[in-house]
Structure formats: C-alpha cells, structure tokens
Design a protein around this motif. Sequence first.
Motif, PDB file in Angstrom:
ATOM      1  N   ASP A  38       0.810  -1.223   0.000  1.00 24.89           N
ATOM      2  CA  ASP A  38       0.000   0.000   0.000  1.00 24.89           C
ATOM      3  C   ASP A  38       0.842   1.271   0.000  1.00 24.89           C
ATOM      4  O   ASP A  38       0.453   2.290  -0.554  1.00 24.89           O
ATOM      5  CB  ASP A  38      -0.929   0.029   1.212  1.00 24.89           C
ATOM      6  N   LYS A  39       1.988   1.219   0.668  1.00 26.35           N
ATOM      7  CA  LYS A  39       2.842   2.399   0.755  1.00 26.35           C
ATOM      8  C   LYS A  39       3.996   2.342  -0.238  1.00 26.35           C
ATOM      9  O   LYS A  39       4.980   3.054  -0.093  1.00 26.35           O
ATOM     10  CB  LYS A  39       3.386   2.537   2.177  1.00 26.35           C
ATOM     11  N   ARG A  57      10.472   8.249   1.210  1.00 30.29           N
ATOM     12  CA  ARG A  57       9.289   8.453   2.051  1.00 30.29           C
ATOM     13  C   ARG A  57       9.701   8.859   3.469  1.00 30.29           C
ATOM     14  O   ARG A  57       9.108   9.768   4.061  1.00 30.29           O
ATOM     15  CB  ARG A  57       8.438   7.187   2.098  1.00 30.29           C
ATOM     16  N   THR A  66       4.784  15.187   4.410  1.00 30.29           N
ATOM     17  CA  THR A  66       3.701  14.252   4.117  1.00 30.29           C
ATOM     18  C   THR A  66       2.690  14.260   5.255  1.00 30.29           C
ATOM     19  O   THR A  66       2.986  14.699   6.361  1.00 30.29           O
ATOM     20  CB  THR A  66       4.239  12.814   3.953  1.00 30.29           C
ATOM     21  N   SER A  68       1.656  11.583   6.641  1.00 31.94           N
ATOM     22  CA  SER A  68       1.944  10.459   7.529  1.00 31.94           C
ATOM     23  C   SER A  68       2.994  10.807   8.578  1.00 31.94           C
ATOM     24  O   SER A  68       3.321  10.003   9.420  1.00 31.94           O
ATOM     25  CB  SER A  68       2.403   9.238   6.723  1.00 31.94           C
TER      26      SER A  68
END
Length: 69
Positions: A38-39, A57, A66, A68
């Motif tokens: 998913d990431k 990321r 981000t 997250s």
Amino acid sequence: MVDGYPREVWCDADGRVVIEYYIIGDMGHGTPISADGDKGLGQEGKYMLEVGISSTRLIADFWGLTQSA
C-alpha cells in the motif's frame, strides 16, 4: 525498528528528534526503496534498490512534507 531495520535518533535539548540513522545491512550502493504494498513508492532499477524500506518516504516524513509524518 522501522520496517524491520534498526533506527537510531539524536534529540536536541527539548527532546525533538533532529537526526535519524537507519542501518540497512547487506545493501549495495544506491537508494533504498520499498516499491510493493500500500505504501509502495517507485520501482526497482539501477541504483534504486528494493530492500523493503523507502528512504524517500522517510525523509519526506521527517521533514514534515507528508501527512503520515
């Protein structure tokens, strides 16, 4: 541990993380990526090494770029 890899942090006087360090053993010279799931981000290629953790990321999260983070 983050995505199965050890993480060390250094904090400032207020306890805020200012440096983080990930230990990715047995990885060749290149940028670590995690393209699956998913990431997933990017795809494996020359100097883009699939190791299950995405430096891009994590850097974006660290700098608050981000949602997250």
